[in-house]
Design a protein around this motif. Structure first.
Motif, PDB file in Angstrom:
ATOM      1  N   LEU A 136     -20.546  45.278   2.595  1.00  0.00           N
ATOM      2  CA  LEU A 136     -19.880  45.765   1.385  1.00  0.00           C
ATOM      3  C   LEU A 136     -20.793  45.741   0.164  1.00  0.00           C
ATOM      4  CD1 LEU A 136     -17.160  46.595  -0.012  1.00  0.00           C
ATOM      5  CD2 LEU A 136     -16.823  44.161  -0.474  1.00  0.00           C
ATOM      6  N   LEU A 137     -21.703  44.786   0.093  1.00  0.00           N
ATOM      7  CA  LEU A 137     -22.485  44.603  -1.126  1.00  0.00           C
ATOM      8  C   LEU A 137     -23.242  45.861  -1.551  1.00  0.00           C
ATOM      9  CD1 LEU A 137     -23.073  42.463  -3.263  1.00  0.00           C
ATOM     10  CD2 LEU A 137     -25.089  41.785  -1.941  1.00  0.00           C
ATOM     11  N   PRO A 138     -23.857  46.627  -0.628  1.00  0.00           N
ATOM     12  CA  PRO A 138     -24.517  47.862  -1.070  1.00  0.00           C
ATOM     13  C   PRO A 138     -23.579  48.874  -1.723  1.00  0.00           C
ATOM     14  CG  PRO A 138     -25.310  47.227   1.097  1.00  0.00           C
ATOM     15  CD  PRO A 138     -24.133  46.338   0.792  1.00  0.00           C
ATOM     16  N   SER A 139     -22.261  48.723  -1.533  1.00  0.00           N
ATOM     17  CA  SER A 139     -21.298  49.591  -2.198  1.00  0.00           C
ATOM     18  C   SER A 139     -20.988  49.125  -3.621  1.00  0.00           C
ATOM     19  CB  SER A 139     -19.991  49.642  -1.394  1.00  0.00           C
ATOM     20  OG  SER A 139     -20.202  50.129  -0.096  1.00  0.00           O
ATOM     21  N   LEU A 140     -21.394  47.907  -3.937  1.00  0.00           N
ATOM     22  CA  LEU A 140     -21.111  47.337  -5.256  1.00  0.00           C
ATOM     23  C   LEU A 140     -22.291  47.424  -6.206  1.00  0.00           C
ATOM     24  CD1 LEU A 140     -19.207  44.119  -4.104  1.00  0.00           C
ATOM     25  CD2 LEU A 140     -18.200  46.197  -5.056  1.00  0.00           C
ATOM     26  N   SER A 148     -31.362  40.578  -6.327  1.00  0.00           N
ATOM     27  CA  SER A 148     -30.795  39.752  -7.388  1.00  0.00           C
ATOM     28  C   SER A 148     -29.338  39.416  -7.106  1.00  0.00           C
ATOM     29  CB  SER A 148     -30.906  40.484  -8.736  1.00  0.00           C
ATOM     30  OG  SER A 148     -32.258  40.694  -9.084  1.00  0.00           O
ATOM     31  N   ALA A 149     -28.589  40.391  -6.585  1.00  0.00           N
ATOM     32  CA  ALA A 149     -27.176  40.146  -6.289  1.00  0.00           C
ATOM     33  C   ALA A 149     -27.030  39.096  -5.186  1.00  0.00           C
ATOM     34  CB  ALA A 149     -26.503  41.458  -5.880  1.00  0.00           C
ATOM     35  N   ASN A 150     -27.839  39.199  -4.140  1.00  0.00           N
ATOM     36  CA  ASN A 150     -27.770  38.207  -3.068  1.00  0.00           C
ATOM     37  C   ASN A 150     -28.156  36.820  -3.567  1.00  0.00           C
ATOM     38  OD1 ASN A 150     -26.910  39.559  -0.632  1.00  0.00           O
ATOM     39  ND2 ASN A 150     -28.824  40.703  -0.685  1.00  0.00           N
ATOM     40  N   ALA A 151     -29.180  36.755  -4.419  1.00  0.00           N
ATOM     41  CA  ALA A 151     -29.611  35.458  -4.939  1.00  0.00           C
ATOM     42  C   ALA A 151     -28.501  34.802  -5.747  1.00  0.00           C
ATOM     43  CB  ALA A 151     -30.862  35.630  -5.799  1.00  0.00           C
ATOM     44  N   ARG A 159     -13.434  47.331  -7.359  1.00  0.00           N
ATOM     45  CA  ARG A 159     -13.512  48.793  -7.354  1.00  0.00           C
ATOM     46  C   ARG A 159     -14.885  49.183  -6.830  1.00  0.00           C
ATOM     47  NH1 ARG A 159      -9.141  48.020  -7.282  1.00  0.00           N
ATOM     48  NH2 ARG A 159      -7.491  48.436  -8.794  1.00  0.00           N
ATOM     49  N   ILE A 160     -14.931  49.886  -5.710  1.00  0.00           N
ATOM     50  CA  ILE A 160     -16.195  50.196  -5.057  1.00  0.00           C
ATOM     51  C   ILE A 160     -16.280  51.679  -4.769  1.00  0.00           C
ATOM     52  CG2 ILE A 160     -16.269  47.919  -3.975  1.00  0.00           C
ATOM     53  CD1 ILE A 160     -15.461  49.315  -1.346  1.00  0.00           C
ATOM     54  N   ARG A 161     -17.513  52.121  -4.523  1.00  0.00           N
ATOM     55  CA  ARG A 161     -17.701  53.485  -4.018  1.00  0.00           C
ATOM     56  C   ARG A 161     -17.634  53.436  -2.506  1.00  0.00           C
ATOM     57  NH1 ARG A 161     -22.629  54.114  -1.773  1.00  0.00           N
ATOM     58  NH2 ARG A 161     -24.275  52.622  -2.330  1.00  0.00           N
ATOM     59  N   PRO A 162     -16.909  54.340  -1.866  1.00  0.00           N
ATOM     60  CA  PRO A 162     -16.821  54.315  -0.396  1.00  0.00           C
ATOM     61  C   PRO A 162     -18.198  54.534   0.216  1.00  0.00           C
ATOM     62  CG  PRO A 162     -15.160  55.778  -1.349  1.00  0.00           C
ATOM     63  CD  PRO A 162     -16.117  55.415  -2.447  1.00  0.00           C
ATOM     64  N   PRO A 163     -18.548  53.802   1.269  1.00  0.00           N
ATOM     65  CA  PRO A 163     -19.833  54.018   1.929  1.00  0.00           C
ATOM     66  C   PRO A 163     -19.899  55.389   2.578  1.00  0.00           C
ATOM     67  CG  PRO A 163     -18.464  52.554   3.237  1.00  0.00           C
ATOM     68  CD  PRO A 163     -17.745  52.760   1.935  1.00  0.00           C
ATOM     69  N   GLU A 164     -21.107  55.953   2.638  1.00  0.00           N
ATOM     70  CA  GLU A 164     -21.308  57.260   3.254  1.00  0.00           C
ATOM     71  C   GLU A 164     -21.399  57.089   4.768  1.00  0.00           C
ATOM     72  OE1 GLU A 164     -24.726  58.995   1.528  1.00  0.00           O
ATOM     73  OE2 GLU A 164     -23.926  58.970  -0.524  1.00  0.00           O
ATOM     74  N   GLN A 207     -31.322  46.714   2.911  1.00  0.00           N
ATOM     75  CA  GLN A 207     -32.177  47.784   2.408  1.00  0.00           C
ATOM     76  C   GLN A 207     -32.765  48.640   3.526  1.00  0.00           C
ATOM     77  OE1 GLN A 207     -34.993  45.607  -0.058  1.00  0.00           O
ATOM     78  NE2 GLN A 207     -33.802  46.022  -1.904  1.00  0.00           N
ATOM     79  N   ARG A 208     -33.084  48.043   4.657  1.00  0.00           N
ATOM     80  CA  ARG A 208     -33.753  48.781   5.724  1.00  0.00           C
ATOM     81  C   ARG A 208     -32.773  49.368   6.733  1.00  0.00           C
ATOM     82  NH1 ARG A 208     -39.289  48.006   6.074  1.00  0.00           N
ATOM     83  NH2 ARG A 208     -39.245  48.745   8.225  1.00  0.00           N
ATOM     84  N   GLY A 209     -31.622  48.752   6.897  1.00  0.00           N
ATOM     85  CA  GLY A 209     -30.688  49.227   7.901  1.00  0.00           C
ATOM     86  C   GLY A 209     -29.910  50.439   7.429  1.00  0.00           C
ATOM     87  N   PRO A 210     -29.534  51.337   8.346  1.00  0.00           N
ATOM     88  CA  PRO A 210     -28.622  52.422   7.991  1.00  0.00           C
ATOM     89  C   PRO A 210     -27.339  51.849   7.404  1.00  0.00           C
ATOM     90  CG  PRO A 210     -29.491  52.713  10.211  1.00  0.00           C
ATOM     91  CD  PRO A 210     -29.890  51.346   9.776  1.00  0.00           C
ATOM     92  N   GLU A 211     -26.832  52.451   6.352  1.00  0.00           N
ATOM     93  CA  GLU A 211     -25.664  51.886   5.669  1.00  0.00           C
ATOM     94  C   GLU A 211     -24.475  51.745   6.604  1.00  0.00           C
ATOM     95  OE1 GLU A 211     -23.164  52.512   1.494  1.00  0.00           O
ATOM     96  OE2 GLU A 211     -24.893  53.766   1.976  1.00  0.00           O
TER      97      GLU A 211
END
Length: 397
Positions: free
Chosen positions: A108-112, A120-123, A171-176, A317-321
């Motif tokens: 979910l985090l890449p959607s936020l 930075s968000a993970n840290a 509130r998030i953007r839906p993943p592609e 970052q490296r994996g397909p979303e």
């Protein structure tokens, strides 16, 4: 952070409650063991489900169910109906649900946040979790237990429900995502995720290194109480000092993890951090003094946080979303399988070679993890992975 605080209360209180119910060490240990088993059984399945469903909805629904389960358990304890089978059932059920929650949270985090801000968000997220679970919750357990054996569990139930409400408000953007192929099954989707992980040279090396490190940590943690109280003769206070030092180091590592990655790149941050952990384990296992133990645990905790932040960020970052949940599940399943194996090895070498031997074994395993990372230590590359389960060819892989 809210649910992590409650988790820490419950995981501290469950063994204490188990000891009140039985004096059989094997039975007490089985309560903890059930916290590992669902990851081995359902970890990959949880990752596949996390990539299929609305992750935000899955997270708040899981937390709601966990809140209801723990509330029911607290009621049973309060009414005097607690039993070891009930403890085992609770531990198993909560961890089974966690396999979906944790993988969904990672995906979910890449959607936020933007991908460039993931480190930075993970840290911040992991530092907050360590603060809530590692330092703030532990002192509350004895206080809550004085009010009744049910109170840590009732508090945990409340934190789950609060966390569910907070997640539901996001509130998030839906993943592609591309539509699933006709006839696609969970089994085939798990396989696709594993193949995507296997094709990425960097993630494959990091996964192997993670497994080696977790075997080492399992060996150390399983025997640390014996190491401190017998080999060092430092008593219970020495053990508390060691665990506090590890938590303090973890907090410090959360503040510097992203700065180190900016200077060195994420893979090199893992490599250098793992090398420092190797040194800290050699210090712990070879110097028979509490000060050496505390210093080693601070450094071990700090570099563990650096490792965790950068490992998770690399996956995102490296994996397909559309496959982040499955890749995260593979990593976590490897981690959990390494911990009990390491605990067994730690106990065996402690009996054969001495109580400091598990720390030295862990040092060897961490050094092996460094060796696994050396071939992929080149500069980080930006990866935009396709959604078909494959991976594009990029330099550095």
């Amino acid at each position: 952070m809210v649910s992590r605080f409650g988790d820490a209360l419950r995981t501290s209180a469950l063994p204490l409650l188990a000891v009140r119910l039985t004096d059989d060490p094997l039975v007490v240990a089985s309560v903890t063991a059930c916290g590992y088993l669902p990851w081995l059984l359902f970890g990959l399945l949880g990752g596949a489900l996390a990539d299929r469903v609305d992750q935000r909805r899955a997270m708040w629904l899981v937390d709601t169910v966990r809140g209801v389960l723990v509330a029911g358990f607290a009621l049973a304890v309060g009414l005097g109906h607690a039993s070891v089978p009930l403890l085992i059932a609770l531990a198993f059920s909560l961890t089974a649900l966690q396999t979906l929650f944790d993988n969904a949270a990672t995906a979910l985090l890449p959607s936020l946040v933007e991908r460039g801000a993931l480190g930075s968000a993970n840290a911040r997220l992991m530092t907050g979790q360590q603060l809530a679970g590692g330092l703030l919750a532990a002192p509350f357990v004895p206080l809550l237990l004085t009010a009744g054996a049910f109170t840590p569990f009732a508090t945990d139930a409340g934190t789950y429900l609060v966390a569910a409400a907070l997640v539901a408000s996001l509130r998030i953007r839906p993943p592609e995502r591309e539509p699933r192929a006709a006839g696609s099954t969970l089994r085939s989707e798990v396989g696709a995720g594993l193949r995507a992980l296997g094709r990425d040279r960097v993630l494959r090396a990091v996964c192997l290194a993670t497994l080696l490190c977790n075997i080492g940590m399992g060996a150390l943690i399983a025997t640390l109480a014996l190491h401190v109280t017998r080999w060092l003769d430092a008593g219970d206070s020495g053990y508390v000092a060691a665990m506090t030092a590890y938590s303090a180091g973890s907090l410090a590592g959360g503040f510097v993890a992203q700065r180190i990655a900016r200077r060195t790149g994420r893979v090199r941050a893992l490599l250098y951090g793992c090398a420092l952990q190797t040194g800290s384990l050699l210090l712990i296992g070879s110097v028979r003094h509490v000060a050496a133990l505390v210093a080693g645990m601070v450094l071990l905790g700090a570099m563990t946080m650096v490792w965790n932040v950068n490992q998770v960020t690399l996956m995102q970052q490296r994996g397909p979303e559309s496959m982040v949940g499955r890749i995260a599940a593979a990593f976590r399943t490897a981690s959990v399988s390494g911990a009990p194996l390491g605990a067994f090895l730690g106990g065996a070498v402690a009996g054969l070679y001495g109580l400091n031997a598990p720390a030295l074994l862990a040092a060897v395993l961490f050094a092996s993890a460094v060796a696994a990372l050396i071939p992929v230590r080149g500069p980080d590359v930006s990866v935009v992975a396709p959604e078909n389960g494959g991976a594009t060819a990029h330099p550095g892989r």
